[in-house]
Design a protein around this motif. Structure first.
Motif, PDB file in Angstrom:
ATOM      1  N   PRO A 298       0.799  -1.234   0.000  1.00 45.79           N
ATOM      2  CA  PRO A 298       0.000   0.000   0.000  1.00 45.79           C
ATOM      3  C   PRO A 298       0.827   1.278   0.000  1.00 45.79           C
ATOM      4  CG  PRO A 298      -0.877  -1.578   1.575  1.00 45.79           C
ATOM      5  CD  PRO A 298       0.431  -2.133   1.108  1.00 45.79           C
ATOM      6  N   SER A 299       1.916   1.311   0.756  1.00 45.51           N
ATOM      7  CA  SER A 299       2.730   2.526   0.802  1.00 45.51           C
ATOM      8  C   SER A 299       3.410   2.775  -0.536  1.00 45.51           C
ATOM      9  CB  SER A 299       3.772   2.423   1.918  1.00 45.51           C
ATOM     10  OG  SER A 299       4.533   3.613   2.014  1.00 45.51           O
ATOM     11  N   CYS A 300       3.855   1.715  -1.187  1.00 47.43           N
ATOM     12  CA  CYS A 300       4.439   1.838  -2.526  1.00 47.43           C
ATOM     13  C   CYS A 300       3.402   2.374  -3.507  1.00 47.43           C
ATOM     14  CB  CYS A 300       4.968   0.486  -2.982  1.00 47.43           C
ATOM     15  SG  CYS A 300       5.747   0.487  -4.617  1.00 47.43           S
ATOM     16  N   ARG A 301       2.189   1.839  -3.428  1.00 48.92           N
ATOM     17  CA  ARG A 301       1.119   2.318  -4.314  1.00 48.92           C
ATOM     18  C   ARG A 301       0.852   3.804  -4.078  1.00 48.92           C
ATOM     19  NH1 ARG A 301      -3.715  -0.402  -2.443  1.00 48.92           N
ATOM     20  NH2 ARG A 301      -3.600   1.264  -0.894  1.00 48.92           N
ATOM     21  N   ASP A 302       0.782   4.207  -2.809  1.00 54.07           N
ATOM     22  CA  ASP A 302       0.529   5.619  -2.505  1.00 54.07           C
ATOM     23  C   ASP A 302       1.644   6.506  -3.053  1.00 54.07           C
ATOM     24  OD1 ASP A 302      -1.771   4.849  -1.230  1.00 54.07           O
ATOM     25  OD2 ASP A 302      -0.944   5.001   0.797  1.00 54.07           O
ATOM     26  N   TYR A 303       2.887   6.033  -2.944  1.00 51.63           N
ATOM     27  CA  TYR A 303       4.010   6.796  -3.485  1.00 51.63           C
ATOM     28  C   TYR A 303       3.883   6.944  -4.999  1.00 51.63           C
ATOM     29  CZ  TYR A 303       8.731   7.851  -5.086  1.00 51.63           C
ATOM     30  OH  TYR A 303       9.812   8.415  -5.729  1.00 51.63           O
ATOM     31  N   LEU A 304       3.579   5.857  -5.689  1.00 54.10           N
ATOM     32  CA  LEU A 304       3.500   5.891  -7.150  1.00 54.10           C
ATOM     33  C   LEU A 304       2.349   6.756  -7.637  1.00 54.10           C
ATOM     34  CD1 LEU A 304       4.267   2.141  -7.897  1.00 54.10           C
ATOM     35  CD2 LEU A 304       5.709   4.098  -8.499  1.00 54.10           C
ATOM     36  N   GLU A 305       1.267   6.789  -6.882  1.00 54.98           N
ATOM     37  CA  GLU A 305       0.105   7.563  -7.318  1.00 54.98           C
ATOM     38  C   GLU A 305       0.332   9.064  -7.231  1.00 54.98           C
ATOM     39  OE1 GLU A 305      -3.158   5.964  -5.083  1.00 54.98           O
ATOM     40  OE2 GLU A 305      -3.548   4.386  -6.565  1.00 54.98           O
ATOM     41  N   ARG A 306       1.457   9.473  -6.669  1.00 53.38           N
ATOM     42  CA  ARG A 306       1.815  10.891  -6.698  1.00 53.38           C
ATOM     43  C   ARG A 306       2.198  11.340  -8.109  1.00 53.38           C
ATOM     44  NH1 ARG A 306       6.146  11.093  -1.683  1.00 53.38           N
ATOM     45  NH2 ARG A 306       4.782  10.255  -0.038  1.00 53.38           N
ATOM     46  N   PHE A 307       2.602  10.373  -8.941  1.00 54.87           N
ATOM     47  CA  PHE A 307       3.050  10.696 -10.294  1.00 54.87           C
ATOM     48  C   PHE A 307       1.850  10.682 -11.240  1.00 54.87           C
ATOM     49  CE2 PHE A 307       6.719   9.031  -8.092  1.00 54.87           C
ATOM     50  CZ  PHE A 307       7.756   9.856  -8.510  1.00 54.87           C
TER      51      PHE A 307
END
Length: 382
Positions: free
Chosen positions: A163-172
């Motif tokens: 989930p944290s990786c997904r949240d990071y990627l969704e910033r882009f």
């Protein structure tokens, strides 16, 4: 002449990564069962601080021509650690030779940059495997951010490990519709096969597994255990410490309270670790920064609840506090003591329930299931 099964992917796929740890090798092994044209390109056979042995059985693996540099990683959590950075300079040539329909490149660095240029030139599909957490990526420079933005724009698919990786990627921008879950899974060849139940005498035996480095937080954990033992002189505490690293001798020479025992085992193979786990009650994972932390999966699969760091994505994703473990902050001196109080107040039957809950948590997170996610992603690209 043999023909491919209707369920297989006939088009060639190339995976590019740095090296091949056992858990990743088993996932790719199961991918190859459905993608017989899968080939793996490694930047190096194994990094100097790893002790995996041969993990390539059943895979078509080649080691690239590559430069490896060591650079320091300084993090706001207060540690510095050397990282190995790889520059596989024959990537473009290798991709031209193999002519894959899909290129699956790990990380957002040099190999993925070259892979993106190749896919753009020859109109191939690019999938990027991203394994980060929001915490690990704190303090990354602006130039790295620009490269990542460009790479993610070029990608046809992007995997996230939690989930944290997904949240990071969704910033882009434009990434959300490209995302596929590709979780870490403990190797199905290294699984714990012993009983979930433990002898009551082992209920409170602590175990910590990992590299003995500043990032892993082992010195702070040991200091917290010393303080805890000193203030609770009637409580006997035992820690099994498995792993090697630059802090090993410092740990060995540490003066301990009389009611705290630390057994330093060094490097153990998976069979030896599983044997040791059968006589341990709870895992402590004290890391200051981990984009996942596979040892949490492995411990839970063995029926071991976890007292885990809030800076490991595996802990924040898998631990349900009070059900299969507890989460603590290794940067706060009293935080571990609070969780140890909760552990030591538990009865044997309640801990046995936690063991079953821990194993149930990761029951479906297998090498085969993770491979299935990758295969589904490949199918979507064809």
């Amino acid at each position: 002449m043999t023909t491919a099964s209707p369920s297989t992917i006939a088009q060639p796929v190339v995976v590019l990564t740095h090296y091949l740890p056992p858990y990743m090798a088993r996932v790719l092994f199961h991918v190859r069962e459905q993608v017989p044209g899968l080939k793996v390109l490694l930047s190096i056979d194994q990094e100097p601080n790893r002790h995996f042995g041969d993990t390539w059985q059943g895979l078509d693996v080649s080691v690239q021509k590559s430069l490896m540099l060591r650079r320091p990683w300084k993090h706001s959590a207060g540690f510095q650690e050397d990282l190995y950075v790889h520059f596989p300079y024959d990537t473009y040539t290798q991709l031209r030779r193999l002519d894959p329909q899909i290129v699956f490149s790990y990380e957002l660095g040099f190999r993925s940059l070259v892979s993106a240029l190749y896919c753009k030139r020859y109109r191939r599909k690019l999938a990027l495997c991203v394994c980060v957490s929001e915490h690990t990526e704190q303090g990354r420079g602006a130039s790295r951010g620009r490269l990542r933005r460009w790479l993610l724009k070029q990608a046809d698919a992007v995997t996230f490990n939690g989930p944290s990786c997904r949240d990071y990627l969704e910033r882009f921008p434009g990434v959300q519709h490209k995302l596929f879950h590709f979780p870490y899974a403990a190797s199905d060849l290294c699984r714990y096969e012993g009983p979930v139940e433990r002898d009551a005498r082992d209920d409170f035996t602590l175990v910590c597994i990992g590299q003995l480095t500043a990032r892993k937080g082992v010195l702070e954990m040991l200091e917290s255990l010393c303080t805890y033992a000193t203030t609770r002189s009637n409580q006997t505490i035992k820690l099994e410490l498995i792993g090697t690293g630059p802090l090993q001798e410092q740990i060995r020479q540490k003066q301990l309270p009389s009611n705290l025992t630390v057994n330093l085992h060094g490097h153990l193979d998976y069979n030896e670790i599983n044997s040791r786990l059968s006589r341990c009650g709870v895992l402590i994972f004290p890391t200051k920064a981990d984009e996942w932390g596979l040892v949490v999966n492995e411990a839970m699969q063995a029926g071991i609840p976890v007292i885990g760091s809030c800076y490991a994505q595996a802990c924040t994703t898998l631990i349900n506090p009070g059900t299969n473990g507890w989460i603590y902050d290794p940067l706060i001196a009293s935080s571990l003591s609070q969780q140890l109080d909760k552990l030591l107040s538990m009865q044997h039957d309640a801990l046995t329930e936690m063991r079953h809950a821990a194993q149930s948590t990761v029951k479906s997170i297998t090498s085969q299931a993770s491979a299935g996610n990758a295969i589904a992603m490949f199918r979507s690209l064809l």
